[in-house]
Design a protein around this motif. Sequence first.
Motif, PDB file in Angstrom:
ATOM      1  N   ASN A 232      38.288  49.975  36.747  1.00 19.64           N
ATOM      2  CA  ASN A 232      37.489  49.707  35.543  1.00 19.64           C
ATOM      3  C   ASN A 232      36.232  50.576  35.559  1.00 19.64           C
TER       4      ASN A 232
ATOM      5  N   THR B 148      40.205  42.634  33.775  1.00 21.70           N
ATOM      6  CA  THR B 148      39.538  43.804  33.197  1.00 21.70           C
ATOM      7  C   THR B 148      38.035  43.575  33.184  1.00 21.70           C
TER       8      THR B 148
ATOM      9  N   GLU C 145      35.996  43.739  30.726  1.00 23.70           N
ATOM     10  CA  GLU C 145      35.583  42.918  29.583  1.00 23.70           C
ATOM     11  C   GLU C 145      35.845  41.437  29.853  1.00 23.70           C
ATOM     12  N   GLU C 146      37.018  41.127  30.429  1.00 26.20           N
ATOM     13  CA  GLU C 146      37.325  39.729  30.776  1.00 26.20           C
ATOM     14  C   GLU C 146      36.358  39.215  31.829  1.00 26.20           C
TER      15      GLU C 146
END
Length: 345
Positions: A250, A310, A312-313
């Motif tokens: 990431n 991820t 964002e998660e």
Amino acid sequence: MKILITGGAGFIGSAVVRMAVSLGHEVVNLDALTYAGRPENVAPVEDSPLYAFEHADIRDRDTLDHIFAKHSPDAVMHLAAESHVDRSIDGPGDFVETNVTGTYNMLEAARAFWIKQGQPDNFRFHHISTDEVYGSLGESGMFTEDTPYDPRSPYSASKASSDHMVRAWHETYGLPVVLTNCSNNYGPYHFPEKLVPKVILNALSGKEIPVYGQGLNVRDWLYVEDHAEALLCVLDKGQLGRSYNIGGENERSNIDLIKTICRLLDQKRPGTAPYEDLIAFVTDRPGHDARYAIDPTRIRTELGWRPSVTVEEGLERTIDWYLENEGWWRPLLEREGVGTRLGHG
């Protein structure tokens, strides 16, 4: 398995402690409870019969010998370290004493215990390190386990030294070791002077969000619970004498990461203006590495691990945790020095 975890009241260490206990391992948490170590970080497991705590400093060899004899661990996970780059620039001596001398003491205490036990084949010394030992990347390329070391800060130099010692104790004395080097971690229980929680808490307080340079430094972000799972996987299945790079897959620039946090906060806790308005660019720090990126091929192909979250998660989970746990972070903002450093990796 009974695991002696050093630094188990810290950010990453406590995630390992919580996960190890949840998986049914016995855990002995050895922590000096310095500024970033908090008993509250392991509160979810502190009443478990599988959990024990030892308030001790890895610079104290006699106490380490006593703890090994008392608990007879099957494995060591050595996470205790000074880990803040800006603090290492301000005061490098603490980093040498803890990360270098402390690791030496752990190696010698573990080796003495291992020999006394008859050098059991199943004993493991797992040394947890950082991708910062590799130095800085350009716009392309990734760190592999064969990348030459090129540390640029007192922190990364002290961790590089400890890595070399662990390998030397394996080659010279046969101590059964495994090593891991991880990318930037984030998640719940993260000390407030680090980048992600600092951005969250400054935004919530309406304070300026300082960004080094133009925020173009790139990091590979790893959710802490993914990291804990990877560490236990390496402890269980890693090949002796081998190192494994653990990455989140990431990559984000600091400014993109910060803007993502601001946008998520706009949705979850709207202010009178967009949180991005609080961003302020400041003079870069000395020796600020341009880019880190981990090639996790070895751990993926040999051990079957890869990250599940991820960025964002993971950021959404992290923000939710800070919004729900003000009682954890509010007292930390009053500690000396917290809030004066930017916390960028």
